[in-house]
Design a protein around this motif. Structure first.
Motif, PDB file in Angstrom:
ATOM      1  N   UNK A 276       0.813  -1.211   0.000  1.00 31.27           N
ATOM      2  CA  UNK A 276       0.000   0.000   0.000  1.00 31.27           C
ATOM      3  C   UNK A 276       0.848   1.263   0.000  1.00 31.27           C
ATOM      4  N   UNK A 277       2.099   1.155   0.422  1.00 33.10           N
ATOM      5  CA  UNK A 277       2.995   2.327   0.405  1.00 33.10           C
ATOM      6  C   UNK A 277       4.105   2.135  -0.630  1.00 33.10           C
ATOM      7  N   UNK A 278       3.812   1.250  -1.622  1.00 36.64           N
ATOM      8  CA  UNK A 278       4.731   1.024  -2.756  1.00 36.64           C
ATOM      9  C   UNK A 278       6.085   0.481  -2.332  1.00 36.64           C
ATOM     10  N   UNK A 279       6.085  -0.322  -1.285  1.00 33.03           N
ATOM     11  CA  UNK A 279       7.297  -1.044  -0.880  1.00 33.03           C
ATOM     12  C   UNK A 279       6.987  -2.528  -0.978  1.00 33.03           C
ATOM     13  N   UNK A 280       7.791  -3.251  -1.740  1.00 42.86           N
ATOM     14  CA  UNK A 280       7.495  -4.646  -2.027  1.00 42.86           C
ATOM     15  C   UNK A 280       8.516  -5.533  -1.325  1.00 42.86           C
ATOM     16  N   UNK A 281       8.005  -6.427  -0.474  1.00 46.09           N
ATOM     17  CA  UNK A 281       8.874  -7.264   0.360  1.00 46.09           C
ATOM     18  C   UNK A 281       8.786  -8.736  -0.049  1.00 46.09           C
ATOM     19  N   UNK A 282       8.352  -9.001  -1.281  1.00 42.75           N
ATOM     20  CA  UNK A 282       8.187 -10.391  -1.719  1.00 42.75           C
ATOM     21  C   UNK A 282       9.488 -11.176  -1.632  1.00 42.75           C
ATOM     22  N   UNK A 283      10.606 -10.559  -2.011  1.00 46.80           N
ATOM     23  CA  UNK A 283      11.896 -11.258  -1.950  1.00 46.80           C
ATOM     24  C   UNK A 283      12.283 -11.582  -0.514  1.00 46.80           C
ATOM     25  N   UNK A 284      12.020 -10.647   0.394  1.00 43.53           N
ATOM     26  CA  UNK A 284      12.330 -10.900   1.805  1.00 43.53           C
ATOM     27  C   UNK A 284      11.497 -12.066   2.334  1.00 43.53           C
ATOM     28  N   UNK A 285      10.222 -12.101   1.938  1.00 41.67           N
ATOM     29  CA  UNK A 285       9.347 -13.184   2.370  1.00 41.67           C
ATOM     30  C   UNK A 285       9.835 -14.523   1.839  1.00 41.67           C
ATOM     31  N   UNK A 286      10.147 -14.571   0.533  1.00 41.21           N
ATOM     32  CA  UNK A 286      10.540 -15.832  -0.098  1.00 41.21           C
ATOM     33  C   UNK A 286      11.904 -16.323   0.375  1.00 41.21           C
ATOM     34  N   UNK A 287      12.833 -15.404   0.585  1.00 42.71           N
ATOM     35  CA  UNK A 287      14.214 -15.805   0.876  1.00 42.71           C
ATOM     36  C   UNK A 287      14.529 -15.865   2.368  1.00 42.71           C
ATOM     37  N   UNK A 288      13.731 -15.191   3.193  1.00 46.00           N
ATOM     38  CA  UNK A 288      14.044 -15.142   4.617  1.00 46.00           C
ATOM     39  C   UNK A 288      12.900 -15.625   5.506  1.00 46.00           C
ATOM     40  N   UNK A 289      11.750 -14.955   5.405  1.00 41.15           N
ATOM     41  CA  UNK A 289      10.677 -15.253   6.350  1.00 41.15           C
ATOM     42  C   UNK A 289      10.163 -16.683   6.228  1.00 41.15           C
ATOM     43  N   UNK A 290       9.889 -17.150   5.009  1.00 43.55           N
ATOM     44  CA  UNK A 290       9.317 -18.488   4.836  1.00 43.55           C
ATOM     45  C   UNK A 290      10.291 -19.595   5.226  1.00 43.55           C
ATOM     46  N   UNK A 291      11.513 -19.650   4.662  1.00 41.25           N
ATOM     47  CA  UNK A 291      12.400 -20.759   5.047  1.00 41.25           C
ATOM     48  C   UNK A 291      12.835 -20.713   6.506  1.00 41.25           C
ATOM     49  N   UNK A 292      13.194 -19.519   6.988  1.00 42.55           N
ATOM     50  CA  UNK A 292      13.643 -19.412   8.380  1.00 42.55           C
ATOM     51  C   UNK A 292      12.490 -19.664   9.352  1.00 42.55           C
ATOM     52  N   UNK A 293      11.311 -19.136   9.001  1.00 46.58           N
ATOM     53  CA  UNK A 293      10.156 -19.336   9.870  1.00 46.58           C
ATOM     54  C   UNK A 293       9.732 -20.785   9.948  1.00 46.58           C
ATOM     55  N   UNK A 294       9.836 -21.525   8.836  1.00 51.39           N
ATOM     56  CA  UNK A 294       9.420 -22.925   8.836  1.00 51.39           C
ATOM     57  C   UNK A 294      10.306 -23.767   9.748  1.00 51.39           C
ATOM     58  N   UNK A 295      11.623 -23.662   9.595  1.00 54.44           N
ATOM     59  CA  UNK A 295      12.508 -24.507  10.408  1.00 54.44           C
ATOM     60  C   UNK A 295      12.475 -24.078  11.875  1.00 54.44           C
ATOM     61  N   UNK A 296      12.338 -22.764  12.130  1.00 51.11           N
ATOM     62  CA  UNK A 296      12.224 -22.319  13.520  1.00 51.11           C
ATOM     63  C   UNK A 296      10.903 -22.778  14.117  1.00 51.11           C
ATOM     64  N   UNK A 297       9.838 -22.779  13.306  1.00 52.99           N
ATOM     65  CA  UNK A 297       8.537 -23.222  13.785  1.00 52.99           C
ATOM     66  C   UNK A 297       8.531 -24.671  14.216  1.00 52.99           C
TER      67      UNK A 297
END
Length: 455
Positions: A251-272
């Motif tokens: 909504x503020x024209x900042x796109x975090x898709x790469x951060x989600x794909x490369x950091x949040x999803x893999x790191x969050x899964x193994x930590x979870x």
């Protein structure tokens, strides 16, 4: 059995009972004192009636009921303390152990999150897994850390720690040293079965305080179901949080898709994976287990579904198409049936007589047995006609392992329903059979790929 009135032996029994009670995090020191006073008073009354002290102790414990029942009673009477414990705001007794567990869990979860990013330093991209590295190794970034947390919590011996570490190293060697190609069936076989084989290694860490105990193996079955439920809830909650975050930043024209794909999803899964294990350990006995409750809902539904499937086959006379996709579906269905059986057992009073739900379980197991036999019949015909491959041999072996368990389980359930044997025999059979599953998983990972020349 010999009986005795030795006061030292009776005190040793009280000490052992108290040690068991204090494992329950929801019972404070004062609660344990109150329970022990009640138990001692009951023993005194029984010995006054002429029973020997060890007989009186056993009868008194039996009259008090199972510890889980007592825990729920204390939880109801001390609801304020219970809810404080659920949000980790307490500050007495076993809470210090809970804080230590929390710190160790955070270290292990952070370690898992960091470890999954290390291979990127050597050219492996977690977002674009073209070489299949992460497909083979994903579980190796999470499960060793969960096992480490459990080993620490159980105060495992050095020998058990060494065995667990060695098994993880064997799994890592199979995943990374076997010359499998990305288009081969062997890579799919290893990638799908290695996490299950390593989960049984986590089981060794879990039962390290009672390796030969059938009760501890059943506890691990309970742990597995609760862990899966917690991990699913964490994943759903995390998914909603990420979706809101992505939308807000967009909504503020900042796109975090790469951060989600490369950091949040893999790191969050193994930590979870580690966090879910800690949650099960921290909350066991405080609230009703989730997995056994769900079995009460889904057992009738799966029974109706399987019976409808078998009736349809008999009505139409069609053979089962055992292509790869269908094999996966049928195997997963059989595993779910077994899971429903195991988790209903984990919540059942072993001394309760057979009831309608037990009859329904017998029908469910019998239907699954017929379906497994039909799949095996069709599968062996296809193998005889077209030859064997890593995929169909893996499925064949898994179905045979499941078939043996289902046959004997159906027989034991039938005898139990007919009141020919106690329920404990069924429970003991299921816990004894766990090493068979573990052995087959390791055979699939370590032996089948080289037998088929890694094709």
């Amino acid at each position: 059995m010999t009986v005795t009135n030795d006061p030292d032996e009776l005190e040793a029994q009280f000490a052992q009972w108290r040690q068991y009670v204090r494992r329950r995090p929801e019972l404070s020191e004062s609660d344990a004192d109150e329970l022990e006073d009640h138990l001692r008073g009951s023993v005194d009354q029984l010995t006054a009636l002429g029973l020997h002290s060890d007989e009186a102790f056993l009868v008194a414990v039996k009259r008090m009921g199972g510890l889980d029942e007592l825990s729920r009673e204390f939880a109801r009477e001390h609801s304020e303390r219970l809810w404080k414990q659920l949000v980790l705001t307490g500050d007495s007794g076993p809470r210090s152990r809970s804080r230590h567990d929390l710190v160790v869990m955070l270290v292990c979860a952070i370690g898992a999150a960091v470890s999954i990013k290390i291979p990127e330093l050597f050219g492996h991209d977690v977002d674009f897994d073209e070489d299949g590295f992460y497909s083979l190794n994903y579980s190796l970034f999470a499960l060793p850390w969960l096992a480490g947390f459990l080993l620490w919590r159980r105060r495992a011996t050095r020998l058990v720690c060494a065995v667990v570490a060695a098994l993880f190293l064997v799994g890592a060697a199979a995943a990374n040293l076997y010359p499998v190609r990305t288009e081969s069936q062997s890579i799919d076989v290893i990638a799908s079965h290695l996490p299950i084989a390593l989960w049984f290694v986590v089981g060794v860490a879990y039962v390290s305080d009672g390796l030969r105990s059938a009760r501890r193996r059943m506890d691990f079955i309970r742990f597995t179901g609760e862990w899966f439920v917690y991990l699913t809830l964490i994943g759903l909650g995390g998914g909603v949080l990420i979706a809101f975050a992505v939308g807000a930043f967009n909504a503020i024209d900042i796109y975090i898709d790469d951060i989600v794909d490369e950091w949040l999803l893999p790191c969050g899964l193994v930590a979870g994976v580690v966090v879910a294990g800690w949650l099960v350990e921290a909350k066991q006995g405080v609230i009703e287990n989730i997995a056994p409750v769900l079995t009460r809902l889904f057992t009738p539904l799966f029974t109706i579904g399987l019976l409808s499937f078998l009736v349809t086959i008999g009505w139409n006379g069609r053979r089962i198409d055992v292509n790869r996709g269908n094999l996966v579906i049928f195997d997963l269905l059989l595993v779910l049936v077994l899971g429903l059986l195991l988790y209903s057992m984990s919540a059942r009073d072993p001394l309760a007589p057979a009831g309608r739900f037990d009859v329904m379980q017998l029908v469910l197991v019998a239907a699954a047995l017929v379906m497994d036999a039909l799949v095996l019949f069709t599968m062996t015909g296809r193998i005889a006609q077209y030859g064997s491959t890593p995929n169909n041999m893996t499925a064949l072996g898994a179905n045979i392992v499941l078939l043996v368990n289902l046959i004997w389980t159906a027989w034991l359930l039938l005898r139990f329903v007919r009141r020919r044997q106690p329920f404990a025999v069924i429970e003991r059979w299921q816990t004894t059979y766990l090493p068979v599953y573990a052995g087959w998983m390791w055979i699939v990972v370590l032996i089948l790929p080289p037998v088929f020349a890694f094709r």
